[in-house]
Every structure is written in C-alpha cells, then in structure tokens.
Design an enzyme around this catalytic site. Structure first.
Site, short mmCIF file in Angstrom:
data_model
loop_
_atom_site.label_atom_id
_atom_site.label_comp_id
_atom_site.label_asym_id
_atom_site.label_seq_id
_atom_site.Cartn_x
_atom_site.Cartn_y
_atom_site.Cartn_z
NE ARG A 22 -0.41 0.51 5.07
CZ ARG A 22 0.66 1.27 5.47
NH1 ARG A 22 1.00 2.47 4.83
NH2 ARG A 22 1.19 1.14 6.67
CE1 TYR A 52 -1.26 -1.59 17.63
CE2 TYR A 52 -3.44 -0.15 17.68
CZ TYR A 52 -2.34 -1.33 18.07
OH TYR A 52 -3.18 -2.23 18.80
N GLY A 67 -4.61 4.24 3.48
CA GLY A 67 -3.09 3.67 2.57
C GLY A 67 -3.88 2.87 1.55
CB ALA A 118 -6.93 1.67 10.36
CB CYS A 137 1.48 8.33 8.66
SG CYS A 137 -0.23 7.29 8.84
#
Length: 360
Positions: free
Chosen positions: A76, A82, A151, A164, A180
């Site tokens: 990605r 996380y 992502g 997420a 990130c």
C-alpha cells in the site's frame, strides 16, 4: 446500479487479511464476484507501506515482542501505521468504472465516506492536504490529531488496502511508532473524542451505508461464513507442556495441525469441539473456550469461501491413548516451540499460544 457486498468479519489475523484481499481482488479481476467492502479488526500489528522508513518504528524488537505486536511490509501507499483491536479496518476491493479513473478522487471519496460517519456521532473531521488520512483540528494547530489512516493500492483501477478508523483503539500502542511518519501531530479515537466507548457494529453499519452512498452503489449483505472449531489438545504444564499435532491425509493437504472441524447443523461451537475430540482422537475431554474467534479464507477457492473459527483447548492425562479418526494418518506430541514452527496458519498458532497461557 453497482452493488457492494459488505463482509463483517470480526477479528482477522493480518496475514489472513492480506490473503483475503488477494483472493477477492483476483476474483473481481476475473469477473467472478463484484465489488466488496471487507470490514474487520486486526490483532496488534505494525504495517510498513511502500514509502515507509524503518526508523519510524521507535520501539525495539524486545518491546514489540512483549506487547505482542508483529511487523508486516505491504504494497500500500504511505509510511508506518498501527492496527489493533477496537480499530475498524476497511478494505474496499472495487473495480473503478471509467468515470472514476482518478486516484485523487478515489482517496477523497474514501475520506468523505469516513467523515460522513464521524459526523453522525457529532465529530467534525476533514483532510489536511499535506498529510494523508482524516483529521480533527486544523493544519498547523498544535492539537491536530488523526482519527483515521488511509493507505490504498490501485492496479489497473482495482483497489485494495484502504482505511483504519480508530473507534475504541488502544492509543498507547501508537507510541511504538511515528504514525504515518508525522511527528508534528497526534492520534485520537472516537472513544477519546466522545468520552465513552462506541458500539463497533453501529460504526460498521454506518461505514457500509456511507461507502455505498459515496460510490453510488446498492448495499448487499455477504452470505454467512462456514463455521468451524480448532482444538489444541495439551498435556503437561509450563515448560513441560506438549501439544498434540495430527497430520492430515495427503488428499486433505498432508500438513500438520491441531484438531479442526466444521459445525454440524444446530451445534454450538462447544458441542462441535466435544464431538471432534471424540471422533478424531477417541478422547473424551471437556474443552475450554479460548475466547478467540477469527475469520479467514478457505484455501484458494474463487470467489473466496469465508470461514469463522472458534478456538478451544483440551487437557488430557500424560498416559491418555490417542486413536486417530479417518481424516488423519499420523500424530505426534511435540513441545510448544516445535508446534508453533510446524503449524502452517496464524490462527492455529494463536490457538496454541492461548492454550499454553492456561497451562503456565
């Protein structure tokens, strides 16, 4: 009108999630299935995108192991992020029509779908142009904080990976990384912003509806998965603990595993575990629920066939006699490290780890 089939999978091991994406993407590419939205949660894991810098994982390997956090490299976009329980992960696997052949538009549409959901809970969020994701607070503000990471990967306009959204996420785990790669801002969750936990099924429903609205599609519920159980049969305790491994016959794969089996109509998982124990080993034991239920794809079938498995442990005497049923051709009692090395699937390894924890 386009249709999006929504799969609500619960807990999925990260490696199994990558496999699900691969299978659904290939199925979509071959025209064997339509667009799907996979909604799930992962155990604690750090993922590295194509542009990731390894130094953005600030925890050492010892701390990661102590926290039970694994590391995966992915295809990605983006840096390190996380995933963990309480975070809603979404994998849209869409074959974008010609009028949507615009990568930036696709990312904006994913962001918009999430922002609409947050608004339903009274949370105002938006993009910050120089940083990926969905944010609360303005660019340059000292309290800017990310509530959702994004992502994505596109190949010939087929999308994988996704987003997420931190719902009830354990935010302390973000201290293991520079999320990130952004050092200037923090991370938050719906729970932190609202001061209370949020029902995950309600967020899943809202996300599914929002994606279908933004992508001009009809929502379709996925068919129910196959239900199975896994049972780690143990003898001994602590460092002396051993695990029963059985070998499937060649026509059934020929690999070593703990006991597994399907639920029969009308059975509960606990009832299926009792039956499988007796049928496959002739052992009459009382299984212990390990409170581990996860989803995965069965083999390489296209379109993918989904399985939901409940894990159990069973403990027997050192001199207990094992008599194999018709599905296996050999068995061995092995120590825990050998079992973990031999087992081919993350879910089976996790079953053993949980069973071992009871014997400690």
């Amino acid at each position: 009108m386009n249709r999006i089939t929504v799969y609500r999978l619960g807990l999925v091991e990260y490696g199994d999630g990558l496999n699900l994406m691969r299978l659904f993407a290939e199925s979509r590419r071959q025209g064997l299935s339509g667009d799907v939205l996979l909604l799930l949660e992962h155990p604690p894991v750090l993922t590295l995108g194509r542009g990731a810098k390894r130094e953005n994982i600030v925890a050492n390997n010892e701390r990661l192991a102590a926290e039970g956090v694994h590391v995966f490299e992915t295809n990605r976009g983006g840096d390190v992020t996380y995933h963990g329980p309480g975070q809603l992960v979404g994998y849209p696997i869409f074959l974008l029509p010609p009028e949507r052949h615009d990568v930036r538009r696709y990312v904006r549409d994913v962001e918009r779908s999430i922002m609409q959901v947050l608004a339903k809970w009274g949370i105002t969020a938006g993009p910050i142009p120089k940083w990926p994701g969905v944010w609360i607070g303005e660019e340059g503000s000292p309290d800017a904080r990310k509530v959702a990471a994004i992502g994505v990967h596109l190949s010939r306009w087929l999308t994988t990976h996704g987003f997420a959204l931190n719902v009830n996420t354990r935010l302390e785990h973000f201290q293991l990384i520079v999320p990130c790669g952004i050092r200037e801002a923090g991370v938050t969750s719906m729970q932190r912003e609202l001061g209370q936990s949020v029902a995950m099924p309600e967020v899943e429903d809202a996300i599914a509806d929002s994606f279908c609205a933004v992508f001009d599609s009809e929502r379709v519920e996925a068919p129910p998965p196959m239900r199975t159980v896994s049972i780690a049969v143990m003898r001994g305790r602590g460092a002396e603990a051993q695990v029963l491994l059985v070998r499937r016959k060649p026509e059934r794969g020929g690999f070593w595993q703990v006991l597994t089996g399907r639920l029969e109509p009308g059975e509960t998982p606990a009832q299926a575990a009792v039956r499988e124990l007796e049928e496959e080993t002739r052992l009459r034991l009382t299984p212990v629920d390990l409170h581990y239920r996860h989803a995965f794809a069965l083999g390489e079938i296209l379109p993918p066939k989904l399985v939901e498995e409940n894990a159990f442990a069973a403990f027997c005497a050192p001199d207990a006699e094992v008599r194999l049923g018709p599905e296996h051709d050999a068995y061995e009692w092995v120590d825990v490290p050998t079992a973990l090395e031999r087992l081919p699937f993350d879910g089976l390894r996790e079953t053993v780890k949980r069973a071992v924890a009871i014997t400690a």
